[in-house]
Design an enzyme around this catalytic site. Structure first.
Site, PDB file in Angstrom:
ATOM      1  N   GLY A   1       0.781  -1.229   0.000  1.00 19.35           N
ATOM      2  CA  GLY A   1       0.000   0.000   0.000  1.00 19.35           C
ATOM      3  C   GLY A   1       0.809   1.273   0.000  1.00 19.35           C
TER       4      GLY A   1
ATOM      5  N   GLY B   1       3.289  -3.818  -4.341  1.00 19.13           N
ATOM      6  CA  GLY B   1       3.048  -4.209  -5.728  1.00 19.13           C
ATOM      7  C   GLY B   1       3.209  -3.005  -6.634  1.00 19.13           C
ATOM      8  NE  ARG B   2      -1.522   1.414  -7.111  1.00 20.93           N
ATOM      9  CZ  ARG B   2      -2.619   1.279  -7.846  1.00 20.93           C
ATOM     10  NH1 ARG B   2      -2.628   1.742  -9.081  1.00 20.93           N
ATOM     11  NH2 ARG B   2      -3.690   0.706  -7.345  1.00 20.93           N
TER      12      ARG B   2
ATOM     13  CB  CYS C   1     -19.576   2.085 -28.038  1.00 25.24           C
ATOM     14  SG  CYS C   1     -18.962   1.613 -29.670  1.00 25.24           S
TER      15      CYS C   1
ATOM     16  CE1 TYR D   1      -3.528  -4.453  -8.582  1.00 22.54           C
ATOM     17  CE2 TYR D   1      -2.002  -2.718  -7.888  1.00 22.54           C
ATOM     18  CZ  TYR D   1      -2.624  -3.935  -7.653  1.00 22.54           C
ATOM     19  OH  TYR D   1      -2.349  -4.636  -6.516  1.00 22.54           O
TER      20      TYR D   1
END
Length: 380
Positions: A207, A245-246, A321, A356
């Site tokens: 985090g 992670g991120r 769309c 992500y």
């Protein structure tokens, strides 16, 4: 011809930054990579030399690791809602630590472990009822589907289940925390785990903050490492783990695409690019404008005038769309990065696309061709 959208991963840069993170952490702190952020094989291979292992959160991730690193046991298997088949796969893979989410999951794991004649080493995932100040995404500290209450965790620790060995505690209470906030959360987790369970192993989760509005900003790893060193000095004989992670991979990735059209509607400019959020879900999922760079292409192959942005707001959209297919918004064209305008045929490179991104995208919507994947820095 507009080039096909592509992802570019700067693996050399990733290795350099991962080595710096590792160097900032004191002895006694293990670094795991939460592969849910980006399971690209090149990224996992680049990180392997700099982390103590990988945290998987599904049977599919376990299989992916087995294919990439045969004979290497995953460091941790977490995630809510594990099926019996996934727990059995974790046992067969020799998972080093199971992050168990509930008393029921613990009992199911015990039955499977006893039946297979192995012992499962477990960290109990605890949702501590504490505030998570500064978190962008709150995972605990209040009623949550993740983890178990402290009372349930204490009751689990007292059980004598065949096939189960309780090793300690896991807690991931929030995401988007700067170093001081992350250190404060880690302290809360470690102090509870030491006092209530005398836990020898404590995983304080990930985090770490990533600021999409400031691509040059970085989480203060040296300060965080110093805070963890202080915790280890206060609670000796313990192993701490973190599982970002991120924060490890986001900066190494780029999404490169071409401008198909530029048009004006209601006093606003819309830049239509090849691809979109079905390739690159991050800005839609996070509700932000993705940072980008414009690479001008001087040539224009058509006999009619080339459309180009003028004054006013600019929105960069994809080919889907739906009005939700938005990659970036600029309130005024004066705020566009160099060269200060976007023309049909230009190339746009979106940064901070290493986590992500493709792996969370609704890639089959409209069935456009997928992007290509390359190593290095994106070219015009």
């Amino acid at each position: 011809m507009t080039p096909r959208p592509s992802y570019w991963y700067d693996l050399a840069g990733l290795e350099t930054s991962a080595a710096a993170v590792r160097a900032a952490l004191p002895p006694g702190v293990e670094l795991l990579y939460a592969m849910k952020a980006n399971p690209d094989p090149g990224i996992l291979r680049a990180l392997a030399a700099h982390v103590d292992g990988f945290e998987a959160a599904s049977g599919g991730e376990l299989r992916h690791l087995a294919e990439l690193f045969p004979g290497t046991a995953p460091a941790a298997f977490g995630g809510p809602g594990k099926t019996d088949a996934e727990l059995a796969a974790g046992l067969a893979a020799g998972v080093r630590r199971f992050h168990v989410e509930s008393p029921t999951e613990l009992r199911r794991l015990a039955l499977l472990a006893a039946g297979s004649g192995v012992v499962a080493d477990v960290l109990l995932r605890v949702n501590l009822p504490v505030p998570v100040d500064g978190a962008v995404l709150v995972m605990g500290g209040r009623p949550s589907p993740f983890g178990m209450s402290p009372d349930d965790a204490l009751a689990c620790a007292r059980l004598d289940l065949p096939g189960i060995r309780i090793r300690g505690v896991h807690a991931h209470l929030g995401s988007g925390l700067a170093a001081p906030g992350a250190a404060a959360v880690a302290r809360t987790i470690v102090e509870w785990a030491a006092k209530e369970l005398d836990a020898r192993e404590v995983n304080v989760g990930g985090g770490m903050a990533v600021d999409y509005t400031d691509p040059a900003a970085r989480f203060d790893w040296p300060a965080y490492g110093a805070a963890l060193a202080g915790l280890l000095a206060e609670h000796p004989g313990r192993t701490l783990r973190i599982e970002p992670g991120r924060a490890l991979t986001v900066y190494c990735g780029y999404y490169r695409t071409g401008v198909l059209d530029v048009k004006r509607s209601g006093g606003e400019w819309f830049v239509v690019v090849a691809g979109g959020t079905h390739h690159f879900r991050t800005p839609a999922a996070k509700g932000h404008s993705q940072p980008f760079t414009v690479l001008p292409r001087p040539e224009w192959d058509h006999p009619f005038p080339r459309p180009v942005t003028g004054a006013g707001p600019v929105t960069i959209v994809g080919q889907l769309c739906t009005p939700k297919d938005v990659l970036a918004r600029v309130p005024d064209a004066a705020g566009l990065p160099a060269p200060g305008r976007i023309a049909a045929g230009d190339t746009i490179v979106f940064g901070m696309a290493g986590a992500y991104a493709w792996n969370i995208s609704h890639r089959d919507f409209l069935m456009h061709d997928p992007p290509t994947f390359r190593t290095g820095l994106p070219e015009n």
